[in-house]
Scaffold this active site. Sequence first.
Site, PDB file in Angstrom:
ATOM      1  N   CYS A 165       4.490 -53.466  21.540  1.00 13.12           N
ATOM      2  CA  CYS A 165       5.380 -52.541  20.834  1.00 13.12           C
ATOM      3  C   CYS A 165       4.543 -51.448  20.189  1.00 13.12           C
ATOM      4  O   CYS A 165       3.389 -51.666  19.828  1.00 13.12           O
ATOM      5  CB  CYS A 165       6.269 -53.254  19.821  1.00 13.12           C
ATOM      6  SG  CYS A 165       5.488 -53.757  18.292  1.00 13.12           S
TER       7      CYS A 165
ATOM      8  N   CYS B  32      -5.147 -53.556  12.851  1.00 13.46           N
ATOM      9  CA  CYS B  32      -5.223 -54.964  13.236  1.00 13.46           C
ATOM     10  C   CYS B  32      -6.358 -55.657  12.501  1.00 13.46           C
ATOM     11  O   CYS B  32      -7.322 -55.013  12.094  1.00 13.46           O
ATOM     12  CB  CYS B  32      -5.470 -55.090  14.738  1.00 13.46           C
ATOM     13  SG  CYS B  32      -4.106 -54.531  15.754  1.00 13.46           S
TER      14      CYS B  32
ATOM     15  N   CYS C 224       3.279 -58.033  18.658  1.00 12.74           N
ATOM     16  CA  CYS C 224       4.435 -57.207  18.375  1.00 12.74           C
ATOM     17  C   CYS C 224       4.625 -57.256  16.864  1.00 12.74           C
ATOM     18  O   CYS C 224       3.904 -57.959  16.163  1.00 12.74           O
ATOM     19  CB  CYS C 224       5.647 -57.767  19.115  1.00 12.74           C
ATOM     20  SG  CYS C 224       6.899 -56.539  19.433  1.00 12.74           S
TER      21      CYS C 224
END
Length: 179
Positions: free
Chosen positions: A103, A111, A27
């Site tokens: 989320c 990432c 998240c």
Amino acid sequence: MRGYDFATDVAMTTLTSPSPYTVLFLCTANSARSILSESLLNGLGGDRVRAFSAGSHPGGVVNPYALALLREQGLPTAGLRSKSWDEFAAPDAPHIDCVITVCDNAAGEMCPLWPGAPLKAHWGAPDPAGAEGSDADKRHAFQSVYALLRQRVERLLALPLATMDRAELKRQLDAIGAA
């Protein structure tokens, strides 16, 4: 000579990582949804699974409503902390089989490269930390998100993780997030 076929390789590969199966929940702040997911999977999964959580921009504090709810539900809270996802991209990080964003912001962010090429899935859920109003309103927001995440974690735990191939598991994880 035939070239490498990634799709065939993925479909034919079963999940042979060492037990337990490991999941990293992501998240943005790592204060509510990912923390709830981590505790749920660890609390309900027994020795089959191990969950972690992290954030792209950790807030540094676990939301007190999340902690209170987990305690009310009898789920583990020891060791829960808001931490950066960079901890799980480091060379000495635990092996991660699957990364699940909870989320929409974290799902859309770039990432880190996760060692071992874990599966990725998105299980978007409303942010209970953004709830306004009375304490009762805020608790209700956390309870609603908790119920959604619990349902998803229970569906994950119902899967035969040790015998599923990666492609089927990816399909199942995506279906869980879409429900």
